[in-house]
Design a protein around this motif. Structure first.
Motif, PDB file in Angstrom:
ATOM      1  N   ALA A  24     -10.200 -20.160  17.714  1.00  0.00           N
ATOM      2  CA  ALA A  24     -11.094 -20.616  16.647  1.00  0.00           C
ATOM      3  C   ALA A  24     -10.749 -19.899  15.342  1.00  0.00           C
ATOM      4  O   ALA A  24     -10.470 -18.696  15.333  1.00  0.00           O
ATOM      5  CB  ALA A  24     -12.547 -20.349  17.024  1.00  0.00           C
ATOM      6  N   ARG A  25     -10.772 -20.639  14.242  1.00  0.00           N
ATOM      7  CA  ARG A  25     -10.425 -20.063  12.938  1.00  0.00           C
ATOM      8  C   ARG A  25     -11.643 -19.337  12.373  1.00  0.00           C
ATOM      9  O   ARG A  25     -12.707 -19.916  12.213  1.00  0.00           O
ATOM     10  CB  ARG A  25      -9.969 -21.161  11.996  1.00  0.00           C
ATOM     11  CG  ARG A  25      -8.639 -21.804  12.395  1.00  0.00           C
ATOM     12  CD  ARG A  25      -8.431 -23.128  11.707  1.00  0.00           C
ATOM     13  NE  ARG A  25      -9.424 -24.113  12.156  1.00  0.00           N
ATOM     14  CZ  ARG A  25      -9.470 -25.372  11.737  1.00  0.00           C
ATOM     15  NH1 ARG A  25      -8.595 -25.799  10.834  1.00  0.00           N
ATOM     16  NH2 ARG A  25     -10.392 -26.187  12.196  1.00  0.00           N
ATOM     17  N   LEU A  26     -11.439 -18.060  12.063  1.00  0.00           N
ATOM     18  CA  LEU A  26     -12.521 -17.214  11.569  1.00  0.00           C
ATOM     19  C   LEU A  26     -12.097 -16.566  10.258  1.00  0.00           C
ATOM     20  O   LEU A  26     -11.003 -16.005  10.163  1.00  0.00           O
ATOM     21  CB  LEU A  26     -12.880 -16.145  12.600  1.00  0.00           C
ATOM     22  CG  LEU A  26     -14.079 -15.241  12.290  1.00  0.00           C
ATOM     23  CD1 LEU A  26     -14.754 -14.806  13.597  1.00  0.00           C
ATOM     24  CD2 LEU A  26     -13.687 -14.008  11.490  1.00  0.00           C
ATOM     25  N   LEU A  27     -12.967 -16.624   9.277  1.00  0.00           N
ATOM     26  CA  LEU A  27     -12.723 -16.023   7.963  1.00  0.00           C
ATOM     27  C   LEU A  27     -13.694 -14.880   7.755  1.00  0.00           C
ATOM     28  O   LEU A  27     -14.909 -15.039   7.912  1.00  0.00           O
ATOM     29  CB  LEU A  27     -12.924 -17.076   6.871  1.00  0.00           C
ATOM     30  CG  LEU A  27     -12.890 -16.584   5.416  1.00  0.00           C
ATOM     31  CD1 LEU A  27     -11.517 -16.033   5.063  1.00  0.00           C
ATOM     32  CD2 LEU A  27     -13.280 -17.717   4.472  1.00  0.00           C
ATOM     33  N   ASP A  28     -13.164 -13.703   7.401  1.00  0.00           N
ATOM     34  CA  ASP A  28     -13.983 -12.537   7.075  1.00  0.00           C
ATOM     35  C   ASP A  28     -13.883 -12.289   5.575  1.00  0.00           C
ATOM     36  O   ASP A  28     -12.828 -11.896   5.076  1.00  0.00           O
ATOM     37  CB  ASP A  28     -13.504 -11.320   7.865  1.00  0.00           C
ATOM     38  CG  ASP A  28     -14.368 -10.090   7.629  1.00  0.00           C
ATOM     39  OD1 ASP A  28     -15.479 -10.226   7.079  1.00  0.00           O
ATOM     40  OD2 ASP A  28     -13.926  -8.981   8.008  1.00  0.00           O
ATOM     41  N   GLU A  88     -13.937 -22.537  11.557  1.00  0.00           N
ATOM     42  CA  GLU A  88     -15.069 -22.721  12.470  1.00  0.00           C
ATOM     43  C   GLU A  88     -16.129 -21.632  12.271  1.00  0.00           C
ATOM     44  O   GLU A  88     -17.314 -21.864  12.533  1.00  0.00           O
ATOM     45  CB  GLU A  88     -14.598 -22.714  13.924  1.00  0.00           C
ATOM     46  CG  GLU A  88     -13.953 -24.008  14.388  1.00  0.00           C
ATOM     47  CD  GLU A  88     -12.511 -24.139  13.917  1.00  0.00           C
ATOM     48  OE1 GLU A  88     -12.045 -25.279  13.752  1.00  0.00           O
ATOM     49  OE2 GLU A  88     -11.848 -23.097  13.704  1.00  0.00           O
ATOM     50  N   PHE A  89     -15.686 -20.453  11.823  1.00  0.00           N
ATOM     51  CA  PHE A  89     -16.605 -19.335  11.598  1.00  0.00           C
ATOM     52  C   PHE A  89     -16.259 -18.624  10.293  1.00  0.00           C
ATOM     53  O   PHE A  89     -15.082 -18.424   9.986  1.00  0.00           O
ATOM     54  CB  PHE A  89     -16.530 -18.316  12.746  1.00  0.00           C
ATOM     55  CG  PHE A  89     -17.010 -18.846  14.059  1.00  0.00           C
ATOM     56  CD1 PHE A  89     -18.350 -18.779  14.415  1.00  0.00           C
ATOM     57  CD2 PHE A  89     -16.114 -19.425  14.951  1.00  0.00           C
ATOM     58  CE1 PHE A  89     -18.790 -19.278  15.621  1.00  0.00           C
ATOM     59  CE2 PHE A  89     -16.542 -19.928  16.168  1.00  0.00           C
ATOM     60  CZ  PHE A  89     -17.892 -19.855  16.504  1.00  0.00           C
ATOM     61  N   ILE A  90     -17.287 -18.243   9.567  1.00  0.00           N
ATOM     62  CA  ILE A  90     -17.130 -17.375   8.406  1.00  0.00           C
ATOM     63  C   ILE A  90     -18.136 -16.240   8.557  1.00  0.00           C
ATOM     64  O   ILE A  90     -19.315 -16.481   8.855  1.00  0.00           O
ATOM     65  CB  ILE A  90     -17.376 -18.122   7.084  1.00  0.00           C
ATOM     66  CG1 ILE A  90     -16.387 -19.279   6.925  1.00  0.00           C
ATOM     67  CG2 ILE A  90     -17.256 -17.163   5.892  1.00  0.00           C
ATOM     68  CD1 ILE A  90     -16.629 -20.129   5.686  1.00  0.00           C
ATOM     69  N   THR A 135     -15.966 -26.164   8.912  1.00  0.00           N
ATOM     70  CA  THR A 135     -15.798 -27.429   9.601  1.00  0.00           C
ATOM     71  C   THR A 135     -17.166 -27.957  10.025  1.00  0.00           C
ATOM     72  O   THR A 135     -18.170 -27.235   9.974  1.00  0.00           O
ATOM     73  CB  THR A 135     -14.934 -27.231  10.854  1.00  0.00           C
ATOM     74  OG1 THR A 135     -15.604 -26.301  11.729  1.00  0.00           O
ATOM     75  CG2 THR A 135     -13.560 -26.701  10.506  1.00  0.00           C
ATOM     76  N   ALA A 136     -17.234 -29.190  10.453  1.00  0.00           N
ATOM     77  CA  ALA A 136     -18.467 -29.722  11.036  1.00  0.00           C
ATOM     78  C   ALA A 136     -18.839 -28.884  12.255  1.00  0.00           C
ATOM     79  O   ALA A 136     -18.000 -28.612  13.112  1.00  0.00           O
ATOM     80  CB  ALA A 136     -18.281 -31.178  11.431  1.00  0.00           C
ATOM     81  N   GLY A 137     -20.073 -28.421  12.293  1.00  0.00           N
ATOM     82  CA  GLY A 137     -20.498 -27.531  13.358  1.00  0.00           C
ATOM     83  C   GLY A 137     -20.126 -26.081  13.128  1.00  0.00           C
ATOM     84  O   GLY A 137     -20.449 -25.216  13.950  1.00  0.00           O
ATOM     85  N   GLY A 138     -19.461 -25.798  12.005  1.00  0.00           N
ATOM     86  CA  GLY A 138     -19.045 -24.432  11.695  1.00  0.00           C
ATOM     87  C   GLY A 138     -20.218 -23.521  11.381  1.00  0.00           C
ATOM     88  O   GLY A 138     -21.267 -23.966  10.922  1.00  0.00           O
ATOM     89  N   VAL A 139     -20.025 -22.224  11.630  1.00  0.00           N
ATOM     90  CA  VAL A 139     -21.096 -21.233  11.528  1.00  0.00           C
ATOM     91  C   VAL A 139     -20.748 -20.171  10.489  1.00  0.00           C
ATOM     92  O   VAL A 139     -19.640 -19.627  10.491  1.00  0.00           O
ATOM     93  CB  VAL A 139     -21.346 -20.553  12.893  1.00  0.00           C
ATOM     94  CG1 VAL A 139     -22.346 -19.406  12.763  1.00  0.00           C
ATOM     95  CG2 VAL A 139     -21.843 -21.573  13.906  1.00  0.00           C
ATOM     96  N   ARG A 204     -27.875 -16.873   9.601  1.00  0.00           N
ATOM     97  CA  ARG A 204     -26.918 -17.792  10.205  1.00  0.00           C
ATOM     98  C   ARG A 204     -27.087 -19.182   9.593  1.00  0.00           C
ATOM     99  O   ARG A 204     -28.192 -19.719   9.546  1.00  0.00           O
ATOM    100  CB  ARG A 204     -27.156 -17.873  11.717  1.00  0.00           C
ATOM    101  CG  ARG A 204     -26.221 -18.810  12.482  1.00  0.00           C
ATOM    102  CD  ARG A 204     -26.600 -18.783  13.953  1.00  0.00           C
ATOM    103  NE  ARG A 204     -25.638 -19.502  14.799  1.00  0.00           N
ATOM    104  CZ  ARG A 204     -25.769 -20.765  15.175  1.00  0.00           C
ATOM    105  NH1 ARG A 204     -26.818 -21.489  14.749  1.00  0.00           N
ATOM    106  NH2 ARG A 204     -24.861 -21.318  15.957  1.00  0.00           N
ATOM    107  N   GLY A 205     -25.989 -19.725   9.119  1.00  0.00           N
ATOM    108  CA  GLY A 205     -25.991 -21.080   8.609  1.00  0.00           C
ATOM    109  C   GLY A 205     -25.023 -21.945   9.405  1.00  0.00           C
ATOM    110  O   GLY A 205     -23.937 -21.478   9.786  1.00  0.00           O
ATOM    111  N   VAL A 206     -25.388 -23.193   9.668  1.00  0.00           N
ATOM    112  CA  VAL A 206     -24.550 -24.106  10.438  1.00  0.00           C
ATOM    113  C   VAL A 206     -24.366 -25.394   9.658  1.00  0.00           C
ATOM    114  O   VAL A 206     -25.340 -25.966   9.145  1.00  0.00           O
ATOM    115  CB  VAL A 206     -25.196 -24.443  11.806  1.00  0.00           C
ATOM    116  CG1 VAL A 206     -24.273 -25.351  12.609  1.00  0.00           C
ATOM    117  CG2 VAL A 206     -25.503 -23.186  12.582  1.00  0.00           C
TER     118      VAL A 206
END
Length: 208
Positions: A24-28, A88-90, A135-139, A204-206
């Motif tokens: 899963a692609r995660l951005l910090d 998918e995650f930030i 993305t759609a459904g991303g958190v 948390r935002g989705v």
């Protein structure tokens, strides 16, 4: 380099509960020492870590090498180095300590906490910029202090198209920076007289 503290642990705990899929692609955003980014890499995510500070990126690189983990490191202002990508995650642990100065420091360790009179110099920008990279459904997971108005973060994320709410919270005593400003916080009504603790929360935002 500002060391990882209670807010970092709270954010990492929230990320672990998300259970990212391998790859899963995660951005910090504002990675600092890379603690949250490395937690994401340990969970199997493909992590991109962004910071404005060259020292922060160098520290994150060393910490990744020591743990035999891979991070993609990018230098720049918040989302600017990854504006054309989707994740998918930030996650973000931005500066959020209210300050008498109206702007952020240009250098030095204080950049890790100074966030303007409301504590929202970076929080508001993240709420505006990050949702468009999901993305759609991303958190999106953001950790902050109660002194920087978590309700404003939730409301801002709603405005920018996310379903949002507080998913984790803990109370901790003021550290040195907060303690030095306690009288100023009292004058501004951010804390009650004699209060010397803050509530840390993860918002948390989705993206639907």
């Amino acid at each position: 380099m500002y060391p990882a503290q209670g807010d970092t642990s709270l954010l990492i705990g929230a990320l672990r509960r998300e259970r990212p899929e391998p790859g899963a692609r995660l951005l910090d955003l504002g990675t600092g020492s890379g603690a949250v980014a490395l937690a994401g890499a340990e969970l199997g995510a493909a992590v991109t870590a962004v910071d404005l500070s060259r020292l922060a990126l160098a520290t994150a690189w060393v910490n990744a090498r020591l743990r035999h983990l891979h991070l993609t490191l990018r230098r720049g202002d918040l989302t600017s180095p990854v504006a054309c990508r989707r994740f998918e995650f930030i996650v973000s642990n931005p500066p959020y300590v209210p300050s008498a100065r109206s702007d952020a420091p240009r250098c030095g360790i204080a950049r890790a906490w100074e966030a303007g009179p409301t504590g929202r110099l970076l929080l508001d920008r993240i709420c505006r910029q990050a949702p468009q990279l999901l993305t759609a459904g991303g958190v999106l997971l953001i950790v902050q202090s109660s002194l920087a108005d978590p309700a404003a973060t939730v409301a801002a994320l709603h405005r920018f198209g996310l379903q949002a709410g507080v998913v984790a919270a803990t109370t901790q005593p003021f550290g040195p920076v907060m303690s030095q400003r306690a009288a100023w916080f009292e004058e501004r009504g951010l804390i009650a007289p004699g209060e010397r603790s803050e509530i840390l929360v993860v918002v948390r935002g989705v993206r639907p």
